[in-house]
Design a protein around this motif. Structure first.
Motif, PDB file in Angstrom:
ATOM      1  N   SER A 192      -0.898 -11.899  -2.530  1.00 52.98           N
ATOM      2  CA  SER A 192      -1.704 -10.745  -3.203  1.00 52.98           C
ATOM      3  C   SER A 192      -2.724 -10.086  -2.475  1.00 52.98           C
ATOM      4  CB  SER A 192      -2.251 -11.286  -4.610  1.00 52.98           C
ATOM      5  OG  SER A 192      -2.861 -10.374  -4.907  1.00 52.98           O
ATOM      6  N   MET A 193      -3.527 -10.866  -1.565  1.00 56.83           N
ATOM      7  CA  MET A 193      -4.437 -10.389  -0.902  1.00 56.83           C
ATOM      8  C   MET A 193      -4.052  -9.712   0.223  1.00 56.83           C
ATOM      9  SD  MET A 193      -7.380 -13.297  -0.591  1.00 56.83           S
ATOM     10  CE  MET A 193      -8.344 -12.456   0.511  1.00 56.83           C
ATOM     11  N   ASN A 194      -2.690 -10.128   0.832  1.00 57.91           N
ATOM     12  CA  ASN A 194      -2.216  -9.083   1.917  1.00 57.91           C
ATOM     13  C   ASN A 194      -1.540  -7.851   1.459  1.00 57.91           C
ATOM     14  OD1 ASN A 194      -2.416 -11.127   3.786  1.00 57.91           O
ATOM     15  ND2 ASN A 194      -0.401 -11.953   3.805  1.00 57.91           N
ATOM     16  N   GLU A 195      -1.299  -7.822   0.269  1.00 54.84           N
ATOM     17  CA  GLU A 195      -0.716  -6.535  -0.216  1.00 54.84           C
ATOM     18  C   GLU A 195      -1.861  -5.457  -0.617  1.00 54.84           C
ATOM     19  OE1 GLU A 195       1.643  -6.763  -3.716  1.00 54.84           O
ATOM     20  OE2 GLU A 195       3.116  -8.162  -2.875  1.00 54.84           O
ATOM     21  N   ASN A 196      -2.960  -6.378  -1.039  1.00 54.91           N
ATOM     22  CA  ASN A 196      -4.198  -5.618  -1.412  1.00 54.91           C
ATOM     23  C   ASN A 196      -4.793  -5.045   0.256  1.00 54.91           C
ATOM     24  OD1 ASN A 196      -6.254  -4.436  -2.853  1.00 54.91           O
ATOM     25  ND2 ASN A 196      -7.080  -6.537  -3.339  1.00 54.91           N
ATOM     26  N   MET A 197      -4.890  -5.793   0.978  1.00 54.03           N
ATOM     27  CA  MET A 197      -5.567  -5.535   2.329  1.00 54.03           C
ATOM     28  C   MET A 197      -4.548  -4.104   2.893  1.00 54.03           C
ATOM     29  SD  MET A 197      -6.595  -7.432   5.650  1.00 54.03           S
ATOM     30  CE  MET A 197      -5.598  -8.795   5.523  1.00 54.03           C
TER      31      MET A 197
ATOM     32  N   GLU B 267      -3.801   1.463   4.279  1.00 57.72           N
ATOM     33  CA  GLU B 267      -3.479   2.755   3.921  1.00 57.72           C
ATOM     34  C   GLU B 267      -4.350   3.689   3.330  1.00 57.72           C
ATOM     35  OE1 GLU B 267       0.090   2.189   1.618  1.00 57.72           O
ATOM     36  OE2 GLU B 267       1.029   0.978   3.110  1.00 57.72           O
ATOM     37  N   PHE B 268      -5.240   3.249   2.467  1.00 59.73           N
ATOM     38  CA  PHE B 268      -6.099   4.052   2.015  1.00 59.73           C
ATOM     39  C   PHE B 268      -7.094   4.690   3.151  1.00 59.73           C
ATOM     40  CE2 PHE B 268     -10.339   4.782   0.251  1.00 59.73           C
ATOM     41  CZ  PHE B 268     -10.440   5.950  -0.310  1.00 59.73           C
ATOM     42  N   MET B 269      -7.436   3.738   4.052  1.00 59.72           N
ATOM     43  CA  MET B 269      -8.374   4.242   5.058  1.00 59.72           C
ATOM     44  C   MET B 269      -7.690   5.234   6.054  1.00 59.72           C
ATOM     45  SD  MET B 269     -10.155   0.400   5.547  1.00 59.72           S
ATOM     46  CE  MET B 269     -11.206   0.796   7.094  1.00 59.72           C
ATOM     47  N   VAL B 270      -6.448   4.872   6.475  1.00 58.49           N
ATOM     48  CA  VAL B 270      -5.897   5.865   7.315  1.00 58.49           C
ATOM     49  C   VAL B 270      -5.687   7.247   6.799  1.00 58.49           C
ATOM     50  CG1 VAL B 270      -3.687   6.153   8.223  1.00 58.49           C
ATOM     51  CG2 VAL B 270      -4.412   3.806   8.647  1.00 58.49           C
ATOM     52  N   THR B 271      -5.320   7.241   5.330  1.00 64.11           N
ATOM     53  CA  THR B 271      -5.130   8.497   4.875  1.00 64.11           C
ATOM     54  C   THR B 271      -6.661   9.152   4.860  1.00 64.11           C
ATOM     55  OG1 THR B 271      -3.508   7.859   3.500  1.00 64.11           O
ATOM     56  CG2 THR B 271      -4.660   9.413   2.555  1.00 64.11           C
ATOM     57  N   HIS B 272      -7.611   8.445   4.415  1.00 62.32           N
ATOM     58  CA  HIS B 272      -9.059   9.202   4.393  1.00 62.32           C
ATOM     59  C   HIS B 272      -9.390   9.626   5.647  1.00 62.32           C
ATOM     60  CE1 HIS B 272     -13.119   9.777   2.870  1.00 62.32           C
ATOM     61  NE2 HIS B 272     -13.576   9.049   3.727  1.00 62.32           N
ATOM     62  N   ALA B 273      -9.114   8.754   6.799  1.00 64.04           N
ATOM     63  CA  ALA B 273      -9.669   8.923   8.243  1.00 64.04           C
ATOM     64  C   ALA B 273      -8.888  10.356   8.482  1.00 64.04           C
ATOM     65  CB  ALA B 273      -9.298   8.026   9.171  1.00 64.04           C
ATOM     66  N   ARG B 274      -7.597  10.290   8.123  1.00 67.66           N
ATOM     67  CA  ARG B 274      -6.775  11.618   8.489  1.00 67.66           C
ATOM     68  C   ARG B 274      -7.309  13.059   7.738  1.00 67.66           C
ATOM     69  NH1 ARG B 274      -0.242  12.426   8.425  1.00 67.66           N
ATOM     70  NH2 ARG B 274      -0.365  14.933   8.739  1.00 67.66           N
TER      71      ARG B 274
END
Length: 147
Positions: free
Chosen positions: A8-13, A18-25
């Motif tokens: 569960s933690m791995n999926e959350n991470m 993915e959110f951070m990459v999308t936000h950076a883009r």
């Protein structure tokens, strides 16, 4: 039990990454859009300045040409017409910049330079790196600490 919690933690991470990459883009796209908008505004100001300058210079050029031509005819000295030549070059350049195709020709030439003459654009000592900045910062801080 620990395996389920770990999964569960791995999926959350992974979702967080993915959110951070999308936000950076998205942030990069906004930054590039803002830079382009600023460049376009600066170019528009340059063209507007050129057009405004052309109005004043055109008036001066017209008055000077008429005055010099009149003086040359009255005094029968064609030497009075000589200043018209350099003034006409300036007038033509400003007209071409404000209303002509000078900017398109400059853009085309710049694109050609970027494609075929890349070596002329290289910085002395290459690109700036973090290490070179740190070295310069340390040297500068030594200068201030010695005083």
């Amino acid at each position: 039990m620990g395996f389920i919690f770990s999964k569960s933690m791995n999926e959350n991470m992974k979702n967080q990454q993915e959110f951070m990459v999308t936000h950076a883009r998205l942030q990069l796209e906004r930054h590039l859009t803002m830079q382009n908008e600023m460049r376009e505004r600066q170019m528009a100001m340059q063209i507007a300045w050129s057009r405004e300058f052309l109005k004043y210079f055109g008036t001066f050029f017209g008055i000077a040409t008429i005055s010099l031509a009149t003086g040359a005819l009255k005094r029968k000295k064609p030497a009075f017409l000589v200043p018209i030549v350099p003034l006409s070059f300036i007038f033509t350049y400003q007209y071409d910049l404000g209303y002509g195709t000078l900017l398109q020709r400059m853009k085309s030439e710049a694109e050609d330079i970027l494609e075929t003459e890349k070596t002329k654009l290289e910085l002395p000592k290459g690109l700036i790196t973090f290490e070179s900045l740190e070295k310069a910062r340390r040297e500068q801080s030594k200068l201030f600490s010695d005083k």
